[in-house]
Motif scaffolding. Sequence first.
Motif, PDB file in Angstrom:
ATOM      1  N   GLU A 227     -27.016  29.253   5.454  1.00 55.05           N
ATOM      2  CA  GLU A 227     -26.449  27.922   5.681  1.00 55.05           C
ATOM      3  C   GLU A 227     -25.853  27.395   4.381  1.00 55.05           C
ATOM      4  N   ALA A 228     -24.607  26.965   4.433  1.00 51.04           N
ATOM      5  CA  ALA A 228     -23.933  26.461   3.239  1.00 51.04           C
ATOM      6  C   ALA A 228     -24.456  25.076   2.875  1.00 51.04           C
ATOM      7  N   SER A 229     -24.506  24.808   1.574  1.00 53.94           N
ATOM      8  CA  SER A 229     -24.873  23.482   1.083  1.00 53.94           C
ATOM      9  C   SER A 229     -23.860  23.064   0.031  1.00 53.94           C
ATOM     10  N   ASN A 230     -23.906  21.803  -0.362  1.00 49.98           N
ATOM     11  CA  ASN A 230     -22.982  21.320  -1.389  1.00 49.98           C
ATOM     12  C   ASN A 230     -23.580  21.412  -2.782  1.00 49.98           C
ATOM     13  N   GLN A 231     -24.668  22.173  -2.920  1.00 48.37           N
ATOM     14  CA  GLN A 231     -25.310  22.346  -4.218  1.00 48.37           C
ATOM     15  C   GLN A 231     -24.680  23.520  -4.974  1.00 48.37           C
ATOM     16  N   THR A 232     -24.511  23.358  -6.279  1.00 49.59           N
ATOM     17  CA  THR A 232     -24.009  24.452  -7.113  1.00 49.59           C
ATOM     18  C   THR A 232     -25.206  25.201  -7.683  1.00 49.59           C
ATOM     19  N   ASN A 233     -25.815  26.014  -6.833  1.00 53.79           N
ATOM     20  CA  ASN A 233     -26.956  26.833  -7.247  1.00 53.79           C
ATOM     21  C   ASN A 233     -26.442  28.217  -7.624  1.00 53.79           C
ATOM     22  N   LEU A 234     -26.630  28.601  -8.875  1.00 51.96           N
ATOM     23  CA  LEU A 234     -26.107  29.880  -9.351  1.00 51.96           C
ATOM     24  C   LEU A 234     -27.181  30.962  -9.283  1.00 51.96           C
ATOM     25  N   LEU A 235     -26.725  32.202  -9.169  1.00 55.54           N
ATOM     26  CA  LEU A 235     -27.627  33.352  -9.131  1.00 55.54           C
ATOM     27  C   LEU A 235     -27.109  34.403 -10.101  1.00 55.54           C
ATOM     28  N   LEU A 236     -27.959  34.774 -11.066  1.00 53.09           N
ATOM     29  CA  LEU A 236     -27.634  35.821 -12.032  1.00 53.09           C
ATOM     30  C   LEU A 236     -28.138  37.152 -11.487  1.00 53.09           C
ATOM     31  N   ILE A 237     -27.222  38.127 -11.374  1.00 50.56           N
ATOM     32  CA  ILE A 237     -27.542  39.434 -10.806  1.00 50.56           C
ATOM     33  C   ILE A 237     -27.291  40.488 -11.881  1.00 50.56           C
ATOM     34  N   GLN A 238     -28.309  41.313 -12.157  1.00 45.72           N
ATOM     35  CA  GLN A 238     -28.210  42.322 -13.209  1.00 45.72           C
ATOM     36  C   GLN A 238     -28.864  43.622 -12.752  1.00 45.72           C
ATOM     37  N   GLU A 239     -28.491  44.717 -13.412  1.00 42.38           N
ATOM     38  CA  GLU A 239     -29.193  45.970 -13.148  1.00 42.38           C
ATOM     39  C   GLU A 239     -30.536  45.922 -13.867  1.00 42.38           C
ATOM     40  N   SER A 240     -31.591  46.282 -13.151  1.00 42.38           N
ATOM     41  CA  SER A 240     -32.940  46.003 -13.636  1.00 42.38           C
ATOM     42  C   SER A 240     -33.334  46.793 -14.880  1.00 42.38           C
ATOM     43  N   ARG A 241     -32.778  47.978 -15.087  1.00 43.56           N
ATOM     44  CA  ARG A 241     -33.246  48.790 -16.216  1.00 43.56           C
ATOM     45  C   ARG A 241     -32.969  48.128 -17.560  1.00 43.56           C
ATOM     46  N   TYR A 242     -32.006  47.214 -17.611  1.00 44.30           N
ATOM     47  CA  TYR A 242     -31.679  46.547 -18.868  1.00 44.30           C
ATOM     48  C   TYR A 242     -32.564  45.331 -19.142  1.00 44.30           C
ATOM     49  N   VAL A 243     -33.226  44.825 -18.098  1.00 43.90           N
ATOM     50  CA  VAL A 243     -33.916  43.538 -18.249  1.00 43.90           C
ATOM     51  C   VAL A 243     -35.348  43.539 -17.728  1.00 43.90           C
ATOM     52  N   GLU A 244     -35.827  44.667 -17.201  1.00 42.66           N
ATOM     53  CA  GLU A 244     -37.116  44.665 -16.510  1.00 42.66           C
ATOM     54  C   GLU A 244     -38.296  44.336 -17.415  1.00 42.66           C
ATOM     55  N   ASN A 245     -38.144  44.508 -18.719  1.00 46.30           N
ATOM     56  CA  ASN A 245     -39.246  44.220 -19.639  1.00 46.30           C
ATOM     57  C   ASN A 245     -39.145  42.841 -20.282  1.00 46.30           C
ATOM     58  N   LEU A 246     -38.230  42.023 -19.789  1.00 42.60           N
ATOM     59  CA  LEU A 246     -38.017  40.704 -20.382  1.00 42.60           C
ATOM     60  C   LEU A 246     -38.664  39.602 -19.553  1.00 42.60           C
TER      61      LEU A 246
END
Length: 342
Positions: A227-246
């Motif tokens: 369902e669409a909303s008028n909120q500007t909710n952002l989502l950061l998408i990354q490959e996990s091997r670069y960030v999994e230990n953070l």
Amino acid sequence: MFFRLFLFLSVASSVSAAGNVCKTGNIVNRLVNSQPYYWPATWNETQTAPALEMGQTCSWTVTIPQGYYAKLIINGKTQDSLSIFQTIDAAGNLMRTTQEGMQPYYFPPSKFSVTVSNQAAATFAFRIEWKLLPTLPTLYTQISAIAEVINATNKEYYIVYDSNSGVSLLPFPEDINNYYSLRSTLIFEGGRIQRGNYIGNLFLIYQSGNQYITSSGFDSVVIVNLEASNQTNLLLIQESRYVENLHYVELVPVLNSQYKATINSQIKTSALVSTSSIKQTLIDIQMDDNANITVAYGTPDPMVFDKTYTGLQFKKLLPIMYETPVLTFVLDSGVAVFTFQA
């Protein structure tokens, strides 16, 4: 005559004050033509929540056929510290609240449960509506060392993100004090809704305080906004091997002011990350002179590193202005306190 009228009014008042009575073990199936289900049946969402008699525990198990999802709204408020409203979804995610203002919940197949347990008198009502899930992805895409940021809730979509090692998700709500609109975005591991492993929604991920990383053996993730909303909710998408230990800390810029953020890498390597398009200037940092800090314009991978500095080197460069879709600071040890101006 006056006595009879007074007696009638007294009886009517006591019945009203007692409130509605309910029970445990209710089963609710999709109604014909997906008509909404209301409890109590005399209530609708244009009315205030009706009274619920004190000292009750009541539950409803709601079934959801394959190909559908359910949208739930609850209106109610408890009056004591022991009373709760509770929902449990198909993945076992449990939500407990004491006040509900009709912010929607969204549930995939095959069922979810609603429970109310109140010691004191309360108010309580709900509505369930069954709707069709999307059947075909609107986009298949690959995620790698280059981070991607999307608006998670401004439109309906069904996106499959594939990778070589797994996918990391980190939501950034427009309002960190009111992020109910993230509930409409469901997450499944695997390549399709129908065969995927339902995990939860972006509301639950944000509430956890951690990035979500796909389970071992799952290199793709399905993101569905219902369902669409008028909120500007952002989502950061990354490959996990670069960030999994953070451990991530989200930087929330505040226009026309100074603001601070702290990361602590004493136990686990921490990173400060921003997905804002606002121009911001780092004017001060308090950290150990011998600790190392890496600046990345995106995923912290050598492809997008700016440079790794010692604390002493980095302090000498200030102030530094940044204007980039994704900005990440990774601290290898100790504690760092950042001060920005936007």
